[in-house]
Design a protein around this motif. Sequence first.
Motif, PDB file in Angstrom:
ATOM      1  N   LEU A 108       0.806  -1.219   0.000  1.00 40.04           N
ATOM      2  CA  LEU A 108       0.000   0.000   0.000  1.00 40.04           C
ATOM      3  C   LEU A 108       0.836   1.266   0.000  1.00 40.04           C
ATOM      4  CD1 LEU A 108      -2.704  -1.034   2.621  1.00 40.04           C
ATOM      5  CD2 LEU A 108      -2.845  -1.190   0.134  1.00 40.04           C
ATOM      6  N   ASN A 109       2.168   1.114  -0.030  1.00 44.44           N
ATOM      7  CA  ASN A 109       3.039   2.279   0.068  1.00 44.44           C
ATOM      8  C   ASN A 109       4.322   2.065  -0.734  1.00 44.44           C
ATOM      9  OD1 ASN A 109       4.243   4.674   0.830  1.00 44.44           O
ATOM     10  ND2 ASN A 109       4.552   4.102   2.967  1.00 44.44           N
ATOM     11  N   PRO A 110       4.225   1.896  -2.048  1.00 40.94           N
ATOM     12  CA  PRO A 110       5.437   1.643  -2.837  1.00 40.94           C
ATOM     13  C   PRO A 110       6.434   2.792  -2.789  1.00 40.94           C
ATOM     14  CG  PRO A 110       3.534   1.998  -4.265  1.00 40.94           C
ATOM     15  CD  PRO A 110       3.007   1.855  -2.876  1.00 40.94           C
ATOM     16  N   ALA A 111       5.952   4.029  -2.733  1.00 42.64           N
ATOM     17  CA  ALA A 111       6.876   5.168  -2.642  1.00 42.64           C
ATOM     18  C   ALA A 111       7.663   5.120  -1.338  1.00 42.64           C
ATOM     19  CB  ALA A 111       6.102   6.485  -2.762  1.00 42.64           C
ATOM     20  N   GLY A 125      26.433   1.835   1.071  1.00 41.84           N
ATOM     21  CA  GLY A 125      27.386   2.318   0.090  1.00 41.84           C
ATOM     22  C   GLY A 125      27.263   1.642  -1.260  1.00 41.84           C
ATOM     23  N   ILE A 126      26.047   1.286  -1.645  1.00 42.59           N
ATOM     24  CA  ILE A 126      25.797   0.597  -2.919  1.00 42.59           C
ATOM     25  C   ILE A 126      25.066   1.563  -3.852  1.00 42.59           C
ATOM     26  CG2 ILE A 126      24.631  -1.354  -4.040  1.00 42.59           C
ATOM     27  CD1 ILE A 126      24.836  -2.754  -1.244  1.00 42.59           C
ATOM     28  N   PRO A 127      25.600   1.844  -5.032  1.00 48.15           N
ATOM     29  CA  PRO A 127      24.985   2.830  -5.927  1.00 48.15           C
ATOM     30  C   PRO A 127      23.805   2.252  -6.712  1.00 48.15           C
ATOM     31  CG  PRO A 127      26.964   1.972  -6.938  1.00 48.15           C
ATOM     32  CD  PRO A 127      26.895   1.347  -5.570  1.00 48.15           C
ATOM     33  N   ALA A 128      22.814   1.746  -5.982  1.00 46.54           N
ATOM     34  CA  ALA A 128      21.655   1.126  -6.629  1.00 46.54           C
ATOM     35  C   ALA A 128      20.661   2.192  -7.084  1.00 46.54           C
ATOM     36  CB  ALA A 128      20.973   0.159  -5.667  1.00 46.54           C
ATOM     37  N   GLN A 129      20.164   2.024  -8.282  1.00 43.20           N
ATOM     38  CA  GLN A 129      19.142   2.907  -8.831  1.00 43.20           C
ATOM     39  C   GLN A 129      17.762   2.313  -8.512  1.00 43.20           C
ATOM     40  OE1 GLN A 129      19.918   5.943 -10.577  1.00 43.20           O
ATOM     41  NE2 GLN A 129      21.797   5.381  -9.482  1.00 43.20           N
ATOM     42  N   VAL A 130      16.926   3.093  -7.818  1.00 42.57           N
ATOM     43  CA  VAL A 130      15.657   2.572  -7.303  1.00 42.57           C
ATOM     44  C   VAL A 130      14.495   3.313  -7.946  1.00 42.57           C
ATOM     45  CG1 VAL A 130      14.283   2.086  -5.230  1.00 42.57           C
ATOM     46  CG2 VAL A 130      16.799   2.054  -5.113  1.00 42.57           C
ATOM     47  N   ALA A 131      13.498   2.567  -8.380  1.00 41.50           N
ATOM     48  CA  ALA A 131      12.301   3.148  -8.982  1.00 41.50           C
ATOM     49  C   ALA A 131      11.076   2.455  -8.403  1.00 41.50           C
ATOM     50  CB  ALA A 131      12.325   2.992 -10.503  1.00 41.50           C
ATOM     51  N   HIS A 132       9.918   3.058  -8.627  1.00 34.81           N
ATOM     52  CA  HIS A 132       8.702   2.396  -8.163  1.00 34.81           C
ATOM     53  C   HIS A 132       7.538   2.691  -9.096  1.00 34.81           C
ATOM     54  CE1 HIS A 132       7.877   6.350  -6.238  1.00 34.81           C
ATOM     55  NE2 HIS A 132       6.591   5.990  -6.290  1.00 34.81           N
ATOM     56  N   VAL A 133       6.491   1.877  -8.962  1.00 38.72           N
ATOM     57  CA  VAL A 133       5.270   2.023  -9.756  1.00 38.72           C
ATOM     58  C   VAL A 133       4.126   2.323  -8.803  1.00 38.72           C
ATOM     59  CG1 VAL A 133       3.673   0.883 -11.337  1.00 38.72           C
ATOM     60  CG2 VAL A 133       6.133   0.390 -11.470  1.00 38.72           C
ATOM     61  N   GLU A 134       3.318   3.299  -9.166  1.00 40.58           N
ATOM     62  CA  GLU A 134       2.169   3.642  -8.331  1.00 40.58           C
ATOM     63  C   GLU A 134       0.949   3.882  -9.208  1.00 40.58           C
ATOM     64  OE1 GLU A 134       2.828   8.414  -7.638  1.00 40.58           O
ATOM     65  OE2 GLU A 134       3.996   7.015  -6.383  1.00 40.58           O
ATOM     66  N   GLY A 135      -0.175   4.107  -8.567  1.00 42.41           N
ATOM     67  CA  GLY A 135      -1.417   4.345  -9.286  1.00 42.41           C
ATOM     68  C   GLY A 135      -2.484   3.309  -9.008  1.00 42.41           C
ATOM     69  N   ASP A 136      -2.096   2.216  -8.334  1.00 44.65           N
ATOM     70  CA  ASP A 136      -3.073   1.166  -8.048  1.00 44.65           C
ATOM     71  C   ASP A 136      -4.021   1.527  -6.915  1.00 44.65           C
ATOM     72  OD1 ASP A 136      -0.538   0.802  -6.486  1.00 44.65           O
ATOM     73  OD2 ASP A 136      -1.767  -0.690  -5.455  1.00 44.65           O
ATOM     74  N   ASP A 137      -3.617   2.453  -6.043  1.00 41.73           N
ATOM     75  CA  ASP A 137      -4.417   2.785  -4.859  1.00 41.73           C
ATOM     76  C   ASP A 137      -5.603   3.663  -5.254  1.00 41.73           C
ATOM     77  OD1 ASP A 137      -5.443   3.313  -2.385  1.00 41.73           O
ATOM     78  OD2 ASP A 137      -3.638   4.250  -1.564  1.00 41.73           O
ATOM     79  N   LEU A 138      -6.786   3.088  -5.205  1.00 42.70           N
ATOM     80  CA  LEU A 138      -8.006   3.810  -5.575  1.00 42.70           C
ATOM     81  C   LEU A 138      -8.834   4.220  -4.362  1.00 42.70           C
ATOM     82  CD1 LEU A 138      -9.236   1.633  -8.598  1.00 42.70           C
ATOM     83  CD2 LEU A 138      -7.660   3.587  -8.598  1.00 42.70           C
ATOM     84  N   LEU A 139      -8.271   4.061  -3.162  1.00 40.25           N
ATOM     85  CA  LEU A 139      -9.053   4.337  -1.958  1.00 40.25           C
ATOM     86  C   LEU A 139      -9.604   5.758  -1.920  1.00 40.25           C
ATOM     87  CD1 LEU A 139     -10.083   3.026   0.635  1.00 40.25           C
ATOM     88  CD2 LEU A 139      -8.022   3.869   1.786  1.00 40.25           C
ATOM     89  N   ALA A 434     -10.425   0.497 -17.230  1.00 44.84           N
ATOM     90  CA  ALA A 434      -8.982   0.730 -17.160  1.00 44.84           C
ATOM     91  C   ALA A 434      -8.631   2.198 -17.359  1.00 44.84           C
ATOM     92  CB  ALA A 434      -8.265  -0.131 -18.208  1.00 44.84           C
ATOM     93  N   VAL A 435      -9.448   2.924 -18.110  1.00 48.89           N
ATOM     94  CA  VAL A 435      -9.159   4.336 -18.359  1.00 48.89           C
ATOM     95  C   VAL A 435      -9.294   5.171 -17.096  1.00 48.89           C
ATOM     96  CG1 VAL A 435      -9.794   4.229 -20.796  1.00 48.89           C
ATOM     97  CG2 VAL A 435     -11.560   4.735 -19.083  1.00 48.89           C
ATOM     98  N   GLU A 436      -9.904   4.620 -16.052  1.00 49.49           N
ATOM     99  CA  GLU A 436     -10.059   5.342 -14.792  1.00 49.49           C
ATOM    100  C   GLU A 436      -8.843   5.224 -13.887  1.00 49.49           C
ATOM    101  OE1 GLU A 436     -12.330   7.353 -13.855  1.00 49.49           O
ATOM    102  OE2 GLU A 436     -13.941   7.036 -15.301  1.00 49.49           O
ATOM    103  N   VAL A 437      -7.877   4.396 -14.275  1.00 49.03           N
ATOM    104  CA  VAL A 437      -6.720   4.123 -13.427  1.00 49.03           C
ATOM    105  C   VAL A 437      -5.473   4.697 -14.097  1.00 49.03           C
ATOM    106  CG1 VAL A 437      -5.326   2.340 -12.318  1.00 49.03           C
ATOM    107  CG2 VAL A 437      -7.806   2.031 -12.557  1.00 49.03           C
ATOM    108  N   SER A 438      -4.731   5.495 -13.360  1.00 49.04           N
ATOM    109  CA  SER A 438      -3.536   6.165 -13.889  1.00 49.04           C
ATOM    110  C   SER A 438      -2.286   5.502 -13.333  1.00 49.04           C
ATOM    111  CB  SER A 438      -3.553   7.655 -13.530  1.00 49.04           C
ATOM    112  OG  SER A 438      -4.697   8.283 -14.067  1.00 49.04           O
ATOM    113  N   GLN A 439      -1.721   4.575 -14.091  1.00 48.65           N
ATOM    114  CA  GLN A 439      -0.479   3.919 -13.689  1.00 48.65           C
ATOM    115  C   GLN A 439       0.694   4.848 -13.984  1.00 48.65           C
ATOM    116  OE1 GLN A 439       2.058  -0.226 -14.560  1.00 48.65           O
ATOM    117  NE2 GLN A 439       0.135   0.194 -15.639  1.00 48.65           N
ATOM    118  N   VAL A 440       1.589   4.973 -13.012  1.00 48.71           N
ATOM    119  CA  VAL A 440       2.722   5.892 -13.144  1.00 48.71           C
ATOM    120  C   VAL A 440       4.010   5.164 -12.777  1.00 48.71           C
ATOM    121  CG1 VAL A 440       3.761   8.055 -12.346  1.00 48.71           C
ATOM    122  CG2 VAL A 440       1.268   7.874 -12.572  1.00 48.71           C
ATOM    123  N   ALA A 441       5.005   5.284 -13.648  1.00 45.10           N
ATOM    124  CA  ALA A 441       6.349   4.796 -13.354  1.00 45.10           C
ATOM    125  C   ALA A 441       7.175   5.963 -12.835  1.00 45.10           C
ATOM    126  CB  ALA A 441       6.989   4.210 -14.608  1.00 45.10           C
TER     127      ALA A 441
END
Length: 586
Positions: A108-111, A125-139, A434-441
């Motif tokens: 419930l909290n990918p960010a 000390g690891i130069p990892a590049q981190v990303a997340h996907v959100e938009g599923d939470d319709l509450l 599906a058009v009501e849901v805004s998936q964001v990378a």
Amino acid sequence: MVGGQERSDWGIGIVEGKTARVANAVRIGNCSGFYGDRIAAMREMLTGGELDYLTGDYLAELTMLILGRDKMKHPERGYAKTFLTQLEECLGLAHDRGVRIVANAGGLNPAGLADAVRELADRLGIPAQVAHVEGDDLLPRADELGLGTPLTANAYLGAWGVAKCLQAGADVVVTGRVTDASLVVGPAAAHFGWGRDDYHQLAGAVVAGHVIECGVQATGGNYSFFTEIADLGHAGFPLAEIHADGSSVITKHPGSGGQVSVGTVTAQLLYEIGGPRYANPDVTARFDTIALAADGPDRVRISGVCGEPPPPSLKVSLNSIGGFRNAVTFVLTGLDIEAKAALVRDQLESALREKPAELGWTLARTDHIDADTEETASALLSCVVRDPDPKKVGRQFSSAAVELALASYPGFTSTAPPGDGQVYGVFTAGYVPAVEVSQVAVRPDGTRADIDVATTTRELSDVPAPPLPQAPALGPTRRLPLGTVAGARSGDKGGAANVGVWVRTDEQWRWLAHTLTVDGLRELLPETKDLPVSRYLLPNLRAVNFVIEGILGQGVAYQARFDPQAKGLGEWLRSRHIDIPEAILP
């Protein structure tokens, strides 16, 4: 370059016990099938052999309820904390080996989880590049979308958000509620550059993802014929070698326990499915087109999967607090079991000053005649109560049960002390366009990319039933358990359950298809006799799949049965006796 290693379109296979490169394949592993799975699996998968991507599935319907209640108390939480525990040990290892990690542990909290992973990477000390996907939470929009007022409301997103994050150079991608298979489809689509209308390739990846999403269930875990597996003490987690055409090989790291066979893969393919059209947000995979073939020791090839445009709606996981629940179990020993049960039932119901909204009794006749141990001479009588008011299922209920201790049936014993009622949840599935849901990378640099909705869709419809195979010549039969010739796997689908049954030879398939009808299932499983049941034939897998509506009440958290997730339903079916032709016996 990722993690200091050059990538190519080569995967790694096993030839005569040694690693060998497989042209045009990407190797995608799994290290978690649920929130609570083996903590060491991430390290085992990273050290056991070559991988390009490592995925982890941490979410289930019940998990979303647990995370929802956690987030109510601690708004900064709502994600799977064990994922961070695994990364503490393994993030550097993954970076050094050039393995990219994709997990739905964001819950419930990918960010919030992405931030926590960045903090961990900085600390290590690891130069990892981190990303997340959100938009599923319709509450926040649940009421507006006609979903009521649930505790959680999360749309099942597809794979393109994951793919977009990987294309932006992410080493770690965390998501919220995406479909389980999307964790595999995303890396495969990014690796091969598939387009939105490459339906057959996407469908092939969906099938591979469905096989490995539940971890060791693909390598012998929960397998009907487990006694045939020599090394199941510590089964290895699975991986899929996916090719550019969408075909794949399911395997595991060399030397790891368990087994990958046509049987173990078939079993997992039948897990928690409905009809032959298996819908995902990006493609509908036709499970009636799957072809399986052995491809060497611990290797099974999946090919021939056809894909169709996805449906125009997305499924939404809705969890609500249903009320409060309490239970007591009485142990009835020896003679007069039915009379003892009737006595304590009347006594308890008469003692309740306020009747709960729901009060149910179940008598499990686990007792044996002339038993040589007290336990095997005993039956279990359970009473479950539910009500929106915690007082009606709290001490007034449990204390009333205990107060009968010296005033009821001979040998009175109960299994629990007095206690308050506990909150229970209710799961329902919703659907929104599906058009009501805004998936964001959300890329590693913090920039946001909206994911386009599929422009071509197709409403789901039933596939015409395939013709029955020619009826077998039966000959003499023997009354034996169905499991003598058939395997099964079962699981929950909201308030419904599915039971997939398969056999291993063409002769057995002809018999199964004609014998195990809906009426046949109801005869073998009397608890289904008043419930809607659908049957689907999958000839390529020599399998039939049943979907039983309402057998789990209002979902897993409702605990309508002592087996609330229907995991044992298939094994109960296999234990039932049926007339089996001697000619098809193993």
